[in-house]
Scaffold this active site. Structure first.
Site, PDB file in Angstrom:
ATOM      1  N   GLY A  42       0.820  -1.217   0.000  1.00  0.00           N
ATOM      2  CA  GLY A  42       0.000   0.000   0.000  1.00  0.00           C
ATOM      3  C   GLY A  42       0.846   1.256   0.000  1.00  0.00           C
ATOM      4  O   GLY A  42       0.934   1.966   1.014  1.00  0.00           O
ATOM      5  N   TYR A  43       1.472   1.532  -1.125  1.00  0.00           N
ATOM      6  CA  TYR A  43       2.272   2.750  -1.266  1.00  0.00           C
ATOM      7  C   TYR A  43       1.483   3.809  -2.065  1.00  0.00           C
ATOM      8  O   TYR A  43       1.160   4.865  -1.565  1.00  0.00           O
ATOM      9  CB  TYR A  43       3.588   2.454  -2.019  1.00  0.00           C
ATOM     10  CG  TYR A  43       4.744   1.919  -1.200  1.00  0.00           C
ATOM     11  CD1 TYR A  43       4.547   1.179  -0.042  1.00  0.00           C
ATOM     12  CD2 TYR A  43       6.058   2.138  -1.618  1.00  0.00           C
ATOM     13  CE1 TYR A  43       5.622   0.683   0.683  1.00  0.00           C
ATOM     14  CE2 TYR A  43       7.142   1.653  -0.891  1.00  0.00           C
ATOM     15  CZ  TYR A  43       6.924   0.927   0.257  1.00  0.00           C
ATOM     16  OH  TYR A  43       7.990   0.440   0.965  1.00  0.00           O
TER      17      TYR A  43
ATOM     18  N   GLU B 228      12.921  -4.265  -3.948  1.00  0.00           N
ATOM     19  CA  GLU B 228      12.026  -4.421  -5.091  1.00  0.00           C
ATOM     20  C   GLU B 228      12.771  -4.237  -6.402  1.00  0.00           C
ATOM     21  O   GLU B 228      12.530  -4.940  -7.372  1.00  0.00           O
ATOM     22  CB  GLU B 228      10.866  -3.409  -5.000  1.00  0.00           C
ATOM     23  CG  GLU B 228       9.910  -3.508  -6.200  1.00  0.00           C
ATOM     24  CD  GLU B 228       8.628  -2.714  -6.012  1.00  0.00           C
ATOM     25  OE1 GLU B 228       8.556  -1.886  -5.102  1.00  0.00           O
ATOM     26  OE2 GLU B 228       7.696  -2.945  -6.795  1.00  0.00           O
TER      27      GLU B 228
ATOM     28  N   SER C 294       9.010   4.518 -12.362  1.00  0.00           N
ATOM     29  CA  SER C 294       8.958   4.710 -13.827  1.00  0.00           C
ATOM     30  C   SER C 294      10.351   5.014 -14.405  1.00  0.00           C
ATOM     31  O   SER C 294      11.282   5.360 -13.674  1.00  0.00           O
ATOM     32  CB  SER C 294       8.003   5.852 -14.172  1.00  0.00           C
ATOM     33  OG  SER C 294       8.600   7.084 -13.809  1.00  0.00           O
ATOM     34  N   ASN C 295      10.438   4.894 -15.725  1.00  0.00           N
ATOM     35  CA  ASN C 295      11.693   5.231 -16.423  1.00  0.00           C
ATOM     36  C   ASN C 295      12.236   6.593 -16.020  1.00  0.00           C
ATOM     37  O   ASN C 295      13.422   6.747 -15.704  1.00  0.00           O
ATOM     38  CB  ASN C 295      11.420   5.287 -17.933  1.00  0.00           C
ATOM     39  CG  ASN C 295      11.640   3.940 -18.607  1.00  0.00           C
ATOM     40  OD1 ASN C 295      12.065   2.980 -17.969  1.00  0.00           O
ATOM     41  ND2 ASN C 295      11.343   3.879 -19.890  1.00  0.00           N
ATOM     42  N   GLU C 296      11.340   7.569 -16.031  1.00  0.00           N
ATOM     43  CA  GLU C 296      11.796   8.937 -15.783  1.00  0.00           C
ATOM     44  C   GLU C 296      12.351   9.075 -14.361  1.00  0.00           C
ATOM     45  O   GLU C 296      13.363   9.747 -14.130  1.00  0.00           O
ATOM     46  CB  GLU C 296      10.632   9.930 -15.988  1.00  0.00           C
ATOM     47  CG  GLU C 296      10.194  10.098 -17.436  1.00  0.00           C
ATOM     48  CD  GLU C 296       9.339   8.933 -17.945  1.00  0.00           C
ATOM     49  OE1 GLU C 296       8.920   8.085 -17.125  1.00  0.00           O
ATOM     50  OE2 GLU C 296       9.111   8.868 -19.164  1.00  0.00           O
TER      51      GLU C 296
HETATM   52  C1  LIG Z   1       1.061  -3.246 -12.988  1.00  0.00           C
HETATM   53  C2  LIG Z   1       1.240  -2.290 -11.857  1.00  0.00           C
HETATM   54  C3  LIG Z   1       1.250  -2.774 -10.555  1.00  0.00           C
HETATM   55  C4  LIG Z   1       1.398  -1.899  -9.487  1.00  0.00           C
HETATM   56  N1  LIG Z   1       1.350  -2.385  -8.216  1.00  0.00           N
HETATM   57  C5  LIG Z   1       1.453  -1.533  -7.169  1.00  0.00           C
HETATM   58  C6  LIG Z   1       1.325  -2.017  -5.835  1.00  0.00           C
HETATM   59  O1  LIG Z   1       1.132  -3.207  -5.600  1.00  0.00           O
HETATM   60  N2  LIG Z   1       1.399  -1.112  -4.825  1.00  0.00           N
HETATM   61  C7  LIG Z   1       1.616   0.212  -5.031  1.00  0.00           C
HETATM   62  O2  LIG Z   1       1.704   0.955  -4.067  1.00  0.00           O
HETATM   63  N3  LIG Z   1       1.722   0.711  -6.294  1.00  0.00           N
HETATM   64  C8  LIG Z   1       1.639  -0.144  -7.353  1.00  0.00           C
HETATM   65  N4  LIG Z   1       1.726   0.344  -8.632  1.00  0.00           N
HETATM   66  C9  LIG Z   1       1.822   1.797  -8.832  1.00  0.00           C
HETATM   67  C10 LIG Z   1       3.160   2.274  -9.337  1.00  0.00           C
HETATM   68  O3  LIG Z   1       4.118   2.242  -8.332  1.00  0.00           O
HETATM   69  C11 LIG Z   1       2.936   3.689  -9.889  1.00  0.00           C
HETATM   70  O4  LIG Z   1       2.133   3.562 -11.034  1.00  0.00           O
HETATM   71  C12 LIG Z   1       4.219   4.389 -10.231  1.00  0.00           C
HETATM   72  O5  LIG Z   1       4.946   4.675  -9.080  1.00  0.00           O
HETATM   73  C13 LIG Z   1       3.948   5.700 -11.021  1.00  0.00           C
HETATM   74  O6  LIG Z   1       3.073   6.501 -10.300  1.00  0.00           O
HETATM   75  P1  LIG Z   1       1.744   7.090 -10.981  1.00  0.00           P
HETATM   76  O7  LIG Z   1       1.022   5.973 -11.644  1.00  0.00           O
HETATM   77  O8  LIG Z   1       1.013   7.870  -9.956  1.00  0.00           O
HETATM   78  O9  LIG Z   1       2.238   8.032 -12.124  1.00  0.00           O
HETATM   79  P2  LIG Z   1       2.772   9.529 -11.960  1.00  0.00           P
HETATM   80  O10 LIG Z   1       3.705   9.605 -10.818  1.00  0.00           O
HETATM   81  O11 LIG Z   1       1.596  10.453 -11.929  1.00  0.00           O
HETATM   82  O12 LIG Z   1       3.593   9.735 -13.283  1.00  0.00           O
HETATM   83  C14 LIG Z   1       2.967  10.025 -14.534  1.00  0.00           C
HETATM   84  C15 LIG Z   1       4.073  10.246 -15.548  1.00  0.00           C
HETATM   85  O13 LIG Z   1       4.889  11.380 -15.165  1.00  0.00           O
HETATM   86  C16 LIG Z   1       6.264  10.981 -15.089  1.00  0.00           C
HETATM   87  N5  LIG Z   1       6.905  11.686 -13.970  1.00  0.00           N
HETATM   88  C17 LIG Z   1       6.467  11.737 -12.692  1.00  0.00           C
HETATM   89  N6  LIG Z   1       7.343  12.444 -11.947  1.00  0.00           N
HETATM   90  C18 LIG Z   1       8.341  12.859 -12.764  1.00  0.00           C
HETATM   91  C19 LIG Z   1       9.533  13.629 -12.573  1.00  0.00           C
HETATM   92  N7  LIG Z   1       9.861  14.125 -11.374  1.00  0.00           N
HETATM   93  N8  LIG Z   1      10.329  13.836 -13.654  1.00  0.00           N
HETATM   94  C20 LIG Z   1      10.011  13.332 -14.870  1.00  0.00           C
HETATM   95  N9  LIG Z   1       8.873  12.609 -15.111  1.00  0.00           N
HETATM   96  C21 LIG Z   1       8.065  12.374 -14.071  1.00  0.00           C
HETATM   97  C22 LIG Z   1       6.232   9.497 -14.827  1.00  0.00           C
HETATM   98  O14 LIG Z   1       7.432   8.881 -15.247  1.00  0.00           O
HETATM   99  C23 LIG Z   1       5.030   9.064 -15.668  1.00  0.00           C
HETATM  100  O15 LIG Z   1       5.418   8.905 -17.005  1.00  0.00           O
HETATM  101  C24 LIG Z   1       1.573  -0.505  -9.730  1.00  0.00           C
HETATM  102  C25 LIG Z   1       1.579  -0.030 -11.036  1.00  0.00           C
HETATM  103  C26 LIG Z   1       1.406  -0.887 -12.090  1.00  0.00           C
HETATM  104  C27 LIG Z   1       1.417  -0.350 -13.481  1.00  0.00           C
END
Ligand SMILES: Cc1cc2nc3c(=O)[nH]c(=O)nc-3n(C[C@H](O)[C@H](O)[C@H](O)COP(=O)(O)OP(=O)(O)OC[C@H]3O[C@@H](n4cnc5c(N)ncnc54)[C@H](O)[C@@H]3O)c2cc1C
Length: 422
Positions: free
Chosen positions: A147-148, A266, A401-403
């Protein structure tokens, strides 16, 4: 035949290896023999089942299989023996994953418990917490969710808004807020949750790392349907959910340190097993390319060659990182995450390019004999490669994410100026 009794959890595999000639070969043979002897009967149909995009497949049966592995001493190999693990070396863990993938054994069900929470509790948990929770992970009787992420806190995890307040009267934390993308929460008994425990605190200060039971009136779990049509992750709502005062890992307000420690697990060692699976996927795609003649297309052949080179680079990087024990060094885990996330996403695209036109329509009918209808997510069945294409879009997002990985490498390894923050 091996003389080591691998079913005996008191055997420290690392110590045994240090004292045994040809330990790697002996260990590999023991794992291979055991898998061959045990992936039979009802378990035989689990071969190749589960995994990203297919976590729903045969879940109850795979849980049974994991418990079977546990009873034979094959869970939590890398944990110290005193915590119920096997004290395995990295080399032994790689061998285990290799043999496991070679046998096409089913995807494990408690990755989050075994690879993430367990090592975190061993590092930061109290003896009581270790005694209470580690056996359930070893024996696969309790499954865990992470739950992050929240709607307003993903990459920017320090934006967590879920709160937890200690209620002195009941001796419990009272948790309120929402998590999202919580993988397998609907199948788990517990979640490790980052919550804000200091009122008025901001960013990474004032957060705590709590262990919260999911089966209680204050928790609502709503599955989210993914692009694959399946629902492996969820929204999780906490409305006055409760957990005991002592189920906080680390000090109150010090949860960021614990949460980041867990992320190192992780993005690092826990990905060991993946690459063996990747090699099998690539081998299968090459076999399809040979069979349908697409390998004669120079553009496809070039992409296959590049995939193979990429995989070799990835394996070399993993071995170099692990051999030098630099997994925890800043940037090492981020490089590993970047390499595998992008390679695997590209492999999904390559797979459908190799399969060609049939990948546009999918298998002719579902297993229940219904026609596939791609406009109806309830009624569509993807083949293995379509599922790979769709699910691997997530590989460059979850686990950071990549970024975000590039920012970490730029700032913490290369020493470039920090990005502007609001
Ligand atoms: C299949 C799957 C399973 C998952 N399972 C879990 C889980 O079990 N528990 C849990 O807690 N989470 C889980 N997640 C969530 C995952 O950790 C988040 O999706 C991830 O951290 C990205 O956060 P966000 O989706 O809020 O995107 P955002 O943070 O809103 O990002 C959106 C876009 O903006 C870019 N971005 C954001 N910040 C920056 C920056 N500072 N500089 C440049 N670019 C930036 C990102 O790279 C992305 O392209 C899961 C995700 C997926 C896809």
């Amino acid at each position: 035949m091996t003389t080591i009794n691998l079913a005996d959890r008191s055997v420290d595999l690392g110590e045994w290896a240090a004292a045994t000639p040809n330990a790697a070969e002996v260990f590999a043979a023991a794992v291979r023999d055991w898998l061959e002897a045990n992936l039979v009967g009802d378990f035989a149909e689990l071969r190749g089942r589960g995994g990203p995009g297919s976590e729903h497949e045969f879940f109850a049966e795979r849980l049974e299989w994991d418990r079977h592995l546990a009873a034979a001493g094959w869970t939590c190999l890398g944990w110290p023996v005193r915590h119920g693990g096997r004290g395995a070396t990295i080399e032994q863990r790689i061998i285990f994953h290799q043999e496991y993938a070679r046998a096409n054994a089913p995807a494990r069900v408690n990755h989050l418990g075994e690879e993430l929470l367990g090592p975190t509790l061993i590092e930061y948990g109290t003896p009581d917490q270790q005694a209470r929770f580690l056996p359930g992970i070893v024996e696969v009787t309790e499954l865990w969710a992470q739950g992050y992420s929240e709607p307003g806190a993903g990459s920017d995890l320090a934006g967590v808004a879920t709160t937890a307040v200690l209620d002195d009267a009941s001796g419990e934390w009272v948790v309120n807020g929402q998590k999202i993308w919580t993988s397998l929460a609907h199948l788990s008994q517990w979640a490790f949750v980052i919550a804000r425990t200091e009122k008025g605190s901001t960013r990474h200060r004032g957060l705590s790392f709590l262990l919260v039971p999911l089966d209680q009136p204050g928790v609502t779990i709503r599955p989210i349907q993914q692009i694959t049509g399946t629902s492996e992750f969820n929204e999780v709502f906490f409305d006055d959910a409760r957990t005991s005062a002592d189920l906080i890992v680390g000090e109150p307000g010090d949860g960021w340190k614990v949460a980041m420690g867990l992320l190192q697990f992780e993005r690092g060692v826990s990905t060991l097993g993946q690459q063996v699976g990747f090699r099998r996927e690539l081998d299968d795609i090459v076999a399809i390319a040979r069979a349908n003649g697409s390998i004669d297309d120079p553009a496809v052949a070039e992409r296959l060659r590049r995939a193979k080179v990429g995989l070799t680079v990835m394996e070399a990087n993993a071995r170099r990182t692990l051999a030098g024990d630099i997994v925890s060094e800043a940037g090492a885990a981020s490089v590993t995450k970047l390499l595998w996330g992008n390679w695997h996403r590209d492999l999904g695209e390559l797979a459908v390019a190799v399969v060609g036109a049939p990948s546009l329509i999918g298998p002719p009918a579902t297993t229940e004999g219904r026609a596939n209808d791609i406009t109806d997510p309830e009624n569509v069945e993807l083949d293995e490669w379509q599922r790979l294409l769709l699910f691997t879009r997530a590989d460059t997002i979850y686990g950071g994410s990549n970024e975000v990985q590039r920012n970490i490498i730029a700032e913490r390894v290369l020493g470039l100026p920090r990005e502007a923050r609001a």
